[in-house]
Design an enzyme around this catalytic site. Sequence first.
Site, mmCIF file in Angstrom:
data_model
loop_
_atom_site.group_PDB
_atom_site.id
_atom_site.type_symbol
_atom_site.label_atom_id
_atom_site.label_comp_id
_atom_site.label_asym_id
_atom_site.label_seq_id
_atom_site.Cartn_x
_atom_site.Cartn_y
_atom_site.Cartn_z
ATOM 1 N N ALA A 173 9.291 7.631 9.962
ATOM 2 C CA ALA A 173 8.346 7.710 8.722
ATOM 3 C C ALA A 173 6.728 7.564 8.845
ATOM 4 C CB ALA A 173 8.989 6.879 7.591
ATOM 5 N N HIS A 223 12.999 5.824 12.967
ATOM 6 C CA HIS A 223 11.722 5.212 12.648
ATOM 7 C C HIS A 223 10.742 6.362 12.885
ATOM 8 C CE1 HIS A 223 9.644 0.983 12.666
ATOM 9 N NE2 HIS A 223 8.774 1.978 11.880
ATOM 10 N N ARG A 265 11.307 -2.329 6.862
ATOM 11 C CA ARG A 265 11.924 -3.054 7.945
ATOM 12 C C ARG A 265 13.351 -3.267 7.638
ATOM 13 N NH1 ARG A 265 7.585 -1.571 9.597
ATOM 14 N NH2 ARG A 265 5.894 -3.127 10.714
ATOM 15 N N GLU A 277 16.458 -2.995 15.720
ATOM 16 C CA GLU A 277 15.487 -1.721 15.619
ATOM 17 C C GLU A 277 16.323 -0.572 16.020
ATOM 18 O OE1 GLU A 277 12.225 1.072 15.286
ATOM 19 O OE2 GLU A 277 12.688 -1.063 14.429
ATOM 20 N N ARG A 282 0.724 -1.127 0.038
ATOM 21 C CA ARG A 282 0.083 -0.042 -0.005
ATOM 22 C C ARG A 282 0.872 1.231 -0.149
ATOM 23 N NH1 ARG A 282 -1.262 -2.752 4.622
ATOM 24 N NH2 ARG A 282 -3.305 -3.038 3.723
#
Length: 336
Positions: A296, A294, A247, A275, A166
């Site tokens: 976005a 992280h 990811r 992460e 998506r």
Amino acid sequence: MMRPKLAFAFRADKTLHVFDDADMARLAACCEVLSPRPIESFADPQGLQLLGEAEILVTGWGCPMLTPQVLRAAPNLKLIAHAAGTVKYTIDPLAYELGIEVTHAADANAVPVAEFTLASIIFANKRAFELRDLYRSDPSRRSAYALMDDRIGNYRRTIGLVGASRIGRKVAAMLAGFDYSVLLYDPFVEQGDPITRQAELVDLDTLMARSDVVSIHAPALPSTRAMIGAAQLQLMADGATFINTARGALVDEAALVAELQTGRIQGVIDVTDPEIPPTDSPLFQLPNVFLTPHIAGAIGTERGRLGRMAVDEVERFVRAEPLRYKVEPELLERLA
């Protein structure tokens, strides 16, 4: 007509701005909200009592896992509306066997990711971060002016999108308004798919070699782990930019760091594996890397889209209308 009973399950400290007063009023108008405070642990007796009464459970970031044991403690549950992105780490597939419908707000979370990606592409092609550093170190602008004569800018550049998720589809639609050539690699997309009007389908190696910017938008699956490795990164042209807002596990991080350390390519990296990188990771220091924590996806006020989409779905469910963002069981494992 009795209104269905609704409960929340998420971490309150992680979901600021997701539901505003107007959202809560809409939910109260169509449902009996059992408590405005979210369930943060299903081991809590009060939380279990709310769960046992609820017909609709609105979940979000920090929601405890809806295990088979938890789901069996919710005999009245008919809808799980996830006010966040992927729901596959929140619910056990038993939910479908129990006849519970599932919906999520991943489409809302995709909007800021696509916006961030577009901004990154534009800034990368303009070499904006490098020019900023040159200007800081040389206020005379001589070194900056020299770089401006290089083959930089956004006119007639080639953008490679890995994954027609998506987010990937939103990015492709945004890029249609620019003077770009767009390439796409996704083994699940066939000719005739609407995205092929915006992007040329190619294999992964071709995309890596031809693109001025490569942006990753594939889901994290066992089959996609480390799909971008040394061989793919070495195909990138000198001066190209690698963007990852998907990811960290999709990329062989050691290979990416090694390629970035050559200075041959640029990196816009929003996600890593692990992460949070070790404090001595070169990603923190490399001048050709724009590293973000992280961000976005939905942050701050952008989270309001998540709540709004979940509320819309709850209202549709109460009116016995089809859910717009229903998660079908066969798609659960393919989600990002």
